[in-house]
Write an enzyme that holds these catalytic residues in place. Structure first.
Site, PDB file in Angstrom:
ATOM      1  N   LYS A 251       0.827  -1.211   0.000  1.00 25.45           N
ATOM      2  CA  LYS A 251       0.000   0.000   0.000  1.00 25.45           C
ATOM      3  C   LYS A 251       0.860   1.260   0.000  1.00 25.45           C
ATOM      4  O   LYS A 251       0.618   2.198  -0.780  1.00 25.45           O
ATOM      5  CB  LYS A 251      -0.928  -0.010   1.220  1.00 25.45           C
ATOM      6  CG  LYS A 251      -1.758   1.247   1.386  1.00 25.45           C
ATOM      7  CD  LYS A 251      -2.752   1.432   0.256  1.00 25.45           C
ATOM      8  CE  LYS A 251      -3.672   2.620   0.530  1.00 25.45           C
ATOM      9  NZ  LYS A 251      -4.651   2.831  -0.538  1.00 25.45           N
ATOM     10  N   CYS A 305      -3.664  10.696   0.973  1.00 24.14           N
ATOM     11  CA  CYS A 305      -2.902   9.489   0.647  1.00 24.14           C
ATOM     12  C   CYS A 305      -1.484   9.842   0.229  1.00 24.14           C
ATOM     13  O   CYS A 305      -0.552   9.754   1.023  1.00 24.14           O
ATOM     14  CB  CYS A 305      -3.603   8.710  -0.467  1.00 24.14           C
ATOM     15  SG  CYS A 305      -5.201   8.033  -0.010  1.00 24.14           S
TER      16      CYS A 305
END
Length: 528
Positions: A251, A305
């Site tokens: 991720k 993010c």
């Protein structure tokens, strides 16, 4: 009897009847019985965090398992969800899904995390991992949720972390934390990291299986149990990896790749002025080769993010990670680059006028910033480049005006006006940061002649709403040049008559805002 109560009391098989509630971790049930228990409501689920990614996830868990309690610290969110309403905007189908699942008794919400944990056998954590003032990961929220989970943790329970975490967090932080707080041995419960791969505006599609689901447990049994869960939730493949730390790295590495690629695009895009070319045209042509995937340049990187994930590595790694660090610095500096380009364009316009020596043309200039959110159509401003642009303009002495259809620019240091009032404003310049669809209705030929800095190449598309001459009265500078091949404009040897006419519409197709895996996307994918 409610639907939830009926499902809890119903016995779907002789194996399931033997236990009131079924756990998946180290289960003695067959694989088929585990899946039956999961999909018939015999395995209660708690989803901790009902934000813009958590609520869609809870909704999909509810439609798959039929027995979900959503947990959130905000009483207003809980009240809204329990009423069958949806507080998350811009997610097609989510309001209907929430209404249906609540009406059917398959989804409910509470602020009482420990109570929800006491009822659940699967615990799904999807709350933010933020940064502190030193840009180090702040696990306070995640650990607080872990405390709630531990209060109800039982042998055989499975804990799933979807929150993006620094690699090693499940192994080194969450597992010992859950064990210590619950009094269970580490091998009595399962823990897996299964990162969300979801974007705002497509959350339901993504959760249901747009991309393969990555699963990594702290032990093999955790990986197996989590794989069973997501094999039922997702229509796509489940991709088990060696362990939770590998899954966490997947991720974070995805975000770092994009941050570095965007930084390269921004650095090369700035070179377009010096070379007198369109970097965007060069990128698009270079991307004809499958081994080349240059992204688009832009005014910066926003969202919760991409601007954050590199720090998950930079904060604790012994390796210097110089490329990752430099990329962050380049992208963080892009709002200042945009303002610098604007200042150059204003200086060119004012050449020969009464501007005091050493005085910036931005001093006392009225500058409109179009778009405050970090991405079109998304009500999210975290790390938005527009905020950096506003701050830099304010520092230069400009009167900053903001226009955004989703948020109040006044909360971010700009004087707010509506898009319809633009013709009534006497402005010196306009900076397009975030190309909301609504900006396609701007009648550029009704505005006073001004300098326009287009940070997204959003005014040079192939739309047909505005006339070809809509922008001819303005001096338009496109950061990095346009995809049509026009250079940034305003560089030495170029003039507005050298380039193709542009229209006044805002691109909203897939070329303007491609999906997270496409080359060209410079905004952030979405996390919690």
């Amino acid at each position: 009897m409610s639907e939830r109560e009926r499902r809890r009391s119903a016995a779907e098989s002789s194996e399931i009847e033997q236990r009131e509630q079924v756990g998946l971790y180290d289960s003695n049930l067959s694989d088929s019985a585990q899946r039956e228990a999961l999909t018939t409501g015999s395995i209660p689920v708690a989803v901790y965090g009902l934000g813009k990614m958590g609520l869609p996830l809870a909704g999909v868990y509810a439609e798959t398992t039929g027995n979900v309690t959503g947990v959130d610290v905000d009483p207003a969110v809980v009240e809204t969800v329990d009423a069958g309403d949806c507080h998350v905007v811009g997610e097609p189908g989510l309001d209907q899904l929430v209404a249906e699942q609540v009406e059917a008794g398959r989804l409910e919400a509470t602020t009482d995390g420990p109570a929800a944990a006491g009822r659940a056998r699967i615990h799904v954590v999807i709350v933010p991992t933020l940064l502190d003032e030193a840009d180090d990961p702040d696990l306070t929220t995640v650990e607080s949720v872990a405390d709630d989970v531990a209060a109800g943790l039982e042998p055989g329970d499975l804990v799933i972390a979807e929150s993006t975490l620094p690699p090693g967090t499940c192994r080194d932080v969450l597992r010992p934390h859950l064990s210590a707080k619950s009094g269970l041995e580490p091998d009595e419960f399962g823990l897996a990291f299964c990162p969300e791969r979801t974007s705002s505006g497509t959350a339901l599609r993504d959760v249901r299986g747009q991309y393969p689901k990555v699963v990594g447990g702290v032990d093999d049994e955790s990986t197996r149990a989590a794989s069973v869960v997501y094999d039922e939730l997702s229509d796509n493949d489940v991709h088990p990896v060696s362990d939770a730390t590998t899954a966490e790295a997947v991720k974070v590495f995805e975000g770092v790749y994009r941050d570095v690629n965007i930084a390269l695009a921004n650095e090369l895009g700035r070179l377009a002025d010096e070379l007198g070319i369109s970097a965007r045209e060069a990128f698009a042509t270079a991307n004809d080769l499958p081994m080349c995937q240059l992204h688009d340049p832009g005014p910066g990187v926003g969202g919760h993010c991409i601007p954050f994930y590199p720090h998950f590595l930079l904060s604790g790694a012994e390796e210097p990670l110089e490329l990752t660090r430099t990329a962050r610095e380049i992208n963080d500096g892009m709002p200042a680059v945009v303002v610098d380009r604007l200042e150059g364009q204003l200086a060119a316009v004012e050449d020969g006028t009464d501007v005091a020596a050493g005085e910036s043309p931005l001093e006392d200039a009225t500058v409109v910033v179009l778009g405050i959110t970090y991405r079109p159509g998304v009500e999210e401003t975290r790390a938005s480049p527009a905020i950096g642009v506003i701050d830099a303009l304010d520092e230069a002495g400009a009167d900053v005006v903001g226009v955004d259809p989703l948020v109040d620019p006044g909360e971010y240091g700009a004087r707010a006006i509506d898009r319809e009032d633009l013709p009534d404003e006497s402005v010196d310049a306009i900076v397009l940061v975030t190309p909301h669809e609504e900006f396609g209705a701007i009648e550029w030929d009704t505005l006073e002649p001004t300098v326009i800095v287009d940070g997204r190449d959003a005014l040079a598309g192939d739309g047909s709403v505005a006339s070809e001459t809509a922008l001819e009265r303005h001096r338009v500078y496109t950061l990095g040049g346009s995809r049509s091949g026009a250079p940034p404009r305003g560089h030495a040897g170029s003039s507005r008559t050298d380039v193709e006419p542009v229209d006044g519409t805002i691109e909203t197709g897939t070329d303007a805002h491609p999906e997270p895996t496409d080359a060209g996307r410079t905004d952030g994918g979405d996390d919690v």
